[in-house]
Design a protein around this motif. Structure first.
Motif, PDB file in Angstrom:
ATOM      1  N   TYR A 100      76.237 125.538  -7.008  1.00 48.46           N
ATOM      2  CA  TYR A 100      75.410 124.186  -6.548  1.00 48.46           C
ATOM      3  C   TYR A 100      75.513 123.732  -5.174  1.00 48.46           C
ATOM      4  O   TYR A 100      74.557 123.707  -4.333  1.00 48.46           O
ATOM      5  CB  TYR A 100      75.864 123.004  -7.480  1.00 48.46           C
ATOM      6  N   LYS A 101      76.769 123.865  -4.529  1.00 49.75           N
ATOM      7  CA  LYS A 101      77.207 123.566  -3.183  1.00 49.75           C
ATOM      8  C   LYS A 101      76.479 124.578  -2.249  1.00 49.75           C
ATOM      9  O   LYS A 101      76.306 124.249  -1.220  1.00 49.75           O
ATOM     10  CB  LYS A 101      78.725 123.385  -3.117  1.00 49.75           C
ATOM     11  N   GLU A 102      76.614 125.934  -2.722  1.00 47.00           N
ATOM     12  CA  GLU A 102      75.920 126.862  -1.916  1.00 47.00           C
ATOM     13  C   GLU A 102      74.453 126.922  -1.795  1.00 47.00           C
ATOM     14  O   GLU A 102      74.156 127.140  -0.851  1.00 47.00           O
ATOM     15  CB  GLU A 102      76.764 128.229  -2.340  1.00 47.00           C
ATOM     16  N   LEU A 103      73.937 126.680  -3.056  1.00 46.68           N
ATOM     17  CA  LEU A 103      72.603 126.380  -2.971  1.00 46.68           C
ATOM     18  C   LEU A 103      72.135 125.133  -2.155  1.00 46.68           C
ATOM     19  O   LEU A 103      71.045 125.479  -1.426  1.00 46.68           O
ATOM     20  CB  LEU A 103      72.243 126.120  -4.333  1.00 46.68           C
ATOM     21  N   GLU A 104      72.873 124.110  -1.994  1.00 47.94           N
ATOM     22  CA  GLU A 104      72.574 123.425  -1.190  1.00 47.94           C
ATOM     23  C   GLU A 104      72.674 123.547   0.350  1.00 47.94           C
ATOM     24  O   GLU A 104      71.746 123.181   1.124  1.00 47.94           O
ATOM     25  CB  GLU A 104      73.697 122.093  -1.282  1.00 47.94           C
ATOM     26  N   ARG A 105      73.665 124.358   0.798  1.00 49.88           N
ATOM     27  CA  ARG A 105      73.854 124.876   1.995  1.00 49.88           C
ATOM     28  C   ARG A 105      72.704 125.845   2.296  1.00 49.88           C
ATOM     29  O   ARG A 105      72.054 125.684   3.274  1.00 49.88           O
ATOM     30  CB  ARG A 105      75.274 125.584   2.157  1.00 49.88           C
ATOM     31  N   LEU A 106      72.403 126.657   1.414  1.00 46.58           N
ATOM     32  CA  LEU A 106      71.057 127.821   1.811  1.00 46.58           C
ATOM     33  C   LEU A 106      70.121 126.998   2.252  1.00 46.58           C
ATOM     34  O   LEU A 106      69.043 127.399   2.674  1.00 46.58           O
ATOM     35  CB  LEU A 106      71.168 128.733   0.536  1.00 46.58           C
ATOM     36  N   LEU A 107      69.618 125.886   1.002  1.00 45.89           N
ATOM     37  CA  LEU A 107      68.624 125.217   1.222  1.00 45.89           C
ATOM     38  C   LEU A 107      68.377 124.673   2.598  1.00 45.89           C
ATOM     39  O   LEU A 107      67.099 124.773   3.253  1.00 45.89           O
ATOM     40  CB  LEU A 107      68.340 124.151   0.240  1.00 45.89           C
ATOM     41  N   ASN A 108      69.443 124.072   3.204  1.00 44.78           N
ATOM     42  CA  ASN A 108      69.227 123.518   4.490  1.00 44.78           C
ATOM     43  C   ASN A 108      69.175 124.822   5.654  1.00 44.78           C
ATOM     44  O   ASN A 108      68.415 124.833   6.588  1.00 44.78           O
ATOM     45  CB  ASN A 108      70.591 122.939   4.814  1.00 44.78           C
ATOM     46  N   TYR A 109      70.008 125.861   5.397  1.00 42.04           N
ATOM     47  CA  TYR A 109      69.860 127.259   6.203  1.00 42.04           C
ATOM     48  C   TYR A 109      68.294 127.493   6.295  1.00 42.04           C
ATOM     49  O   TYR A 109      67.751 127.874   7.335  1.00 42.04           O
ATOM     50  CB  TYR A 109      70.637 128.293   5.567  1.00 42.04           C
ATOM     51  N   ASN A 110      67.744 127.813   5.056  1.00 41.42           N
ATOM     52  CA  ASN A 110      66.375 128.278   5.148  1.00 41.42           C
ATOM     53  C   ASN A 110      65.336 127.196   5.349  1.00 41.42           C
ATOM     54  O   ASN A 110      64.049 127.430   5.066  1.00 41.42           O
ATOM     55  CB  ASN A 110      66.114 128.869   3.809  1.00 41.42           C
ATOM     56  N   ASN A 111      65.728 125.867   5.861  1.00 42.18           N
ATOM     57  CA  ASN A 111      64.837 124.889   6.188  1.00 42.18           C
ATOM     58  C   ASN A 111      63.830 124.535   5.029  1.00 42.18           C
ATOM     59  O   ASN A 111      62.671 124.497   5.149  1.00 42.18           O
ATOM     60  CB  ASN A 111      63.974 125.176   7.365  1.00 42.18           C
ATOM     61  N   ILE A 112      64.449 124.447   3.747  1.00 43.63           N
ATOM     62  CA  ILE A 112      63.529 124.028   2.408  1.00 43.63           C
ATOM     63  C   ILE A 112      63.872 122.667   2.271  1.00 43.63           C
ATOM     64  O   ILE A 112      65.137 122.244   1.723  1.00 43.63           O
ATOM     65  CB  ILE A 112      63.874 125.103   1.214  1.00 43.63           C
ATOM     66  N   LYS A 113      63.006 121.991   2.431  1.00 45.17           N
ATOM     67  CA  LYS A 113      63.106 120.253   2.082  1.00 45.17           C
ATOM     68  C   LYS A 113      63.252 119.997   0.763  1.00 45.17           C
ATOM     69  O   LYS A 113      62.402 119.361   0.272  1.00 45.17           O
ATOM     70  CB  LYS A 113      62.117 119.642   3.016  1.00 45.17           C
ATOM     71  N   LEU A 114      64.147 120.571  -0.181  1.00 45.90           N
ATOM     72  CA  LEU A 114      64.395 120.167  -1.371  1.00 45.90           C
ATOM     73  C   LEU A 114      66.089 119.800  -1.725  1.00 45.90           C
ATOM     74  O   LEU A 114      66.727 120.532  -1.027  1.00 45.90           O
ATOM     75  CB  LEU A 114      63.948 121.304  -2.276  1.00 45.90           C
ATOM     76  N   SER A 115      66.080 119.068  -2.639  1.00 44.64           N
ATOM     77  CA  SER A 115      67.699 118.686  -2.875  1.00 44.64           C
ATOM     78  C   SER A 115      67.857 119.679  -3.827  1.00 44.64           C
ATOM     79  O   SER A 115      67.051 120.349  -4.383  1.00 44.64           O
ATOM     80  CB  SER A 115      67.642 117.338  -3.482  1.00 44.64           C
ATOM     81  N   PRO A 116      69.347 120.069  -4.157  1.00 42.36           N
ATOM     82  CA  PRO A 116      69.584 121.086  -4.996  1.00 42.36           C
ATOM     83  C   PRO A 116      68.924 120.834  -6.381  1.00 42.36           C
ATOM     84  O   PRO A 116      68.688 121.477  -7.185  1.00 42.36           O
ATOM     85  CB  PRO A 116      71.009 121.085  -5.074  1.00 42.36           C
ATOM     86  N   GLU A 117      69.163 119.485  -6.722  1.00 44.36           N
ATOM     87  CA  GLU A 117      68.553 119.078  -8.144  1.00 44.36           C
ATOM     88  C   GLU A 117      67.150 119.650  -8.298  1.00 44.36           C
ATOM     89  O   GLU A 117      66.590 120.024  -9.420  1.00 44.36           O
ATOM     90  CB  GLU A 117      68.782 117.588  -8.366  1.00 44.36           C
ATOM     91  N   LYS A 118      66.098 119.256  -7.306  1.00 43.40           N
ATOM     92  CA  LYS A 118      64.910 119.511  -7.175  1.00 43.40           C
ATOM     93  C   LYS A 118      64.651 120.935  -7.214  1.00 43.40           C
ATOM     94  O   LYS A 118      63.627 121.577  -7.864  1.00 43.40           O
ATOM     95  CB  LYS A 118      64.040 118.708  -6.071  1.00 43.40           C
ATOM     96  N   ALA A 119      65.304 121.695  -6.522  1.00 46.06           N
ATOM     97  CA  ALA A 119      65.374 123.118  -6.515  1.00 46.06           C
ATOM     98  C   ALA A 119      65.602 123.655  -7.780  1.00 46.06           C
ATOM     99  O   ALA A 119      64.989 124.633  -8.212  1.00 46.06           O
ATOM    100  CB  ALA A 119      66.316 123.849  -5.503  1.00 46.06           C
ATOM    101  N   ILE A 120      66.555 123.285  -8.543  1.00 44.62           N
ATOM    102  CA  ILE A 120      66.845 123.953  -9.750  1.00 44.62           C
ATOM    103  C   ILE A 120      65.734 123.648 -10.628  1.00 44.62           C
ATOM    104  O   ILE A 120      65.268 124.420 -11.639  1.00 44.62           O
ATOM    105  CB  ILE A 120      68.190 123.195 -10.163  1.00 44.62           C
ATOM    106  N   ASP A 121      65.212 122.539 -10.836  1.00 43.24           N
ATOM    107  CA  ASP A 121      64.011 122.073 -11.412  1.00 43.24           C
ATOM    108  C   ASP A 121      62.798 123.155 -11.354  1.00 43.24           C
ATOM    109  O   ASP A 121      62.101 123.469 -12.281  1.00 43.24           O
ATOM    110  CB  ASP A 121      63.471 120.746 -11.212  1.00 43.24           C
TER     111      ASP A 121
END
Length: 454
Positions: free
Chosen positions: A396-417
């Motif tokens: 979960y934490k690494e997903l959160e970091r990768l979303l920021n790194y790839n400039n994807i404006k989603l929270s981990p919760e929304k991304a998992i959805d």
């Protein structure tokens, strides 16, 4: 005309009927959730968590915990419908029983090394907190013991878990204690365990005011640890409290005093002052309503919350001490920090301000990953369940970091959805009987998630 234009139809004749028949043949079990494996599975493998062998079900249990957290019984449905793995719930339980003692140290070592790498090769500051995990059971045993519950489940057996994370909330490790263990008795054993396990230099310990017991502070000093702890300024001696009020602290200009435990740094925030004032006003309004109703008795007089503003006059006459209420306004917006480090006041406050990330880690584990309540009874299964949840939190934490790194404006919760809605169709060709799969056309955001750099 189509033939001359080179636009031949996919179906020679009865086109609509063929399409209808194909669509009608699609059943729910032909649609499989593949986003978890395609995205979260890659993160799992990138971190280096184990696959195959004695851990053959471990990865799938971790991924399931992220996308559809629930009971092990529901896990079996997920395995069958989406992974084509025919397994019984008893097989899952046996797997949990057989997870050898090496799995927790292995998971922690992998998680620590990955966290250390993200932080440039050094873990200099660690954050520690503790919480309770309750069981849907009525009987105690040597492990599950009734104690003070942070979840308000005081009548149910529980265990306690201490969690250690780095800056930015990246997980390092955890330790499980019996349910009646005092928070103040866990800090040093956890620190020494992880220091020895990971060959750590002594890090700076950041913990909240709940752990600010004199025994804990004495133990930290005795074992040579540096610390940043939350300070309860209103619990200081009258002499120090008088000096704090006289400091007249301004925003972004923290000041400090000497205390028996080191430096007492005090900061002021207008936002915190506004929030403190509003909370006091709400508490006062509630008290006034209760006093007016006449339903209060002397049993309500204690020093918890805003009941401290109540007082007895005469034998049974309960009133509100408005002078005490007004005097408390002097403390609005003030926050204390106790430290024995030589760090600047600003750095001390910045480090402590990251403590909310470990609180977020517990919140994520309890809500998004549904680590509680725990239905298992056997110690081996309880420990395996928590190990699965800890691994899921690492992903979960690494997903959160990768979303920021790839400039994807989603929270981990929304991304998992979004991830759990990425599906593929499994179908059989009518003539060759070949089984084929095809990922259904993803949405724009799902395409970005599938293509993000991991």
């Amino acid at each position: 005309i189509e033939r001359f234009k080179g636009m031949q139809s996919l179906f020679v004749e009865h086109d609509d009927l063929v399409v209808d028949n194909f669509v009608n043949s699609i059943a729910n079990n032909h649609l499989q959730i593949v986003g978890a494996e395609l995205i979260l599975g890659k993160i799992y493998e990138k971190i280096g968590f184990p696959t195959g062998g004695s851990c053959k079900y471990f990865k799938n249990l971790v991924l399931y915990r992220l996308v559809y957290p629930g009971s092990k019984l529901k896990t079996v449905d997920y395995f069958g419908n989406h992974l084509n793995i025919d397994v019984s719930v008893y097989t899952i339980y046996r797997f949990l029983d057989e997870l050898n003692n090496d799995i927790k140290p292995t998971i922690e070592q992998i998680s620590f090394e990955y966290t250390k790498n993200l932080l440039g090769g050094k873990v200099g500051v660690v954050f520690y907190d503790m919480t309770t995990l309750y069981f849907e059971a009525s009987e105690e045993d040597d492990y599950r013991i009734t104690g003070f519950s942070k979840d308000g489940k005081h009548q149910q057996p529980q265990i306690m878990i201490g969690l250690l994370v780095s800056s930015q909330g990246f997980p390092i490790g955890y330790k499980i204690f019996e349910g009646n263990t005092s928070e103040t008795k866990t800090l040093i054993p956890v620190l020494e365990t992880f220091q020895e396990k990971f060959s750590l230099d002594k890090p700076i310990i950041v913990a909240d005011a709940a752990l600010l017991s004199q025994k804990n502070i004495d133990a930290l000093n005795e074992h040579g640890y540096q610390y940043i702890l939350g300070g309860r300024v209103k619990n200081e001696t009258e002499a120090i409290k008088t000096k704090i009020i006289q400091l007249k602290i301004e925003e972004d200009k923290p000041k400090e005093l000497k205390s028996k435990n080191g430096r007492l740094i005090i900061s002021y925030s207008p936002k915190r002052a506004y929030r403190d004032n509003k909370n006091r006003e709400k508490g006062l309004i509630r008290l006034e309503k209760r006093v007016k109703s006449g339903k209060l008795s002397k049993e309500h007089i204690n020093n918890r919350g805003y009941n401290k503003y109540l007082k007895l006059t005469g034998q049974v006459n309960i009133t509100i001490d408005y002078e005490k209420y007004e005097a408390d306004a002097l403390w609005d917006g003030l926050k204390g920090y106790v430290t024995n480090t030589g760090l600047s006041r600003k750095i001390v406050i910045e480090n402590y301000s990251q403590l909310w990330k470990i609180e977020k880690a517990f919140r994520i584990s309890k809500t998004d990953l549904r680590i509680r309540p725990i239905y298992h009874r056997l110690k081996s299964r309880i420990e395996a369940h928590i190990c699965i949840c800890f691994t899921a939190y690492s992903i979960y934490k690494e997903l959160e970091r990768l979303l920021n790194y790839n400039n994807i404006k989603l929270s981990p919760e929304k991304a998992i959805d979004e991830i759990k809605e990425i599906r593929q169709l499994r179908y059989i060709l009518p003539k060759s009987k070949e089984v084929k799969t095809k990922i259904l056309q993803p949405t724009e955001i799902q395409s970005r998630l599938l293509n993000m750099k991991i």
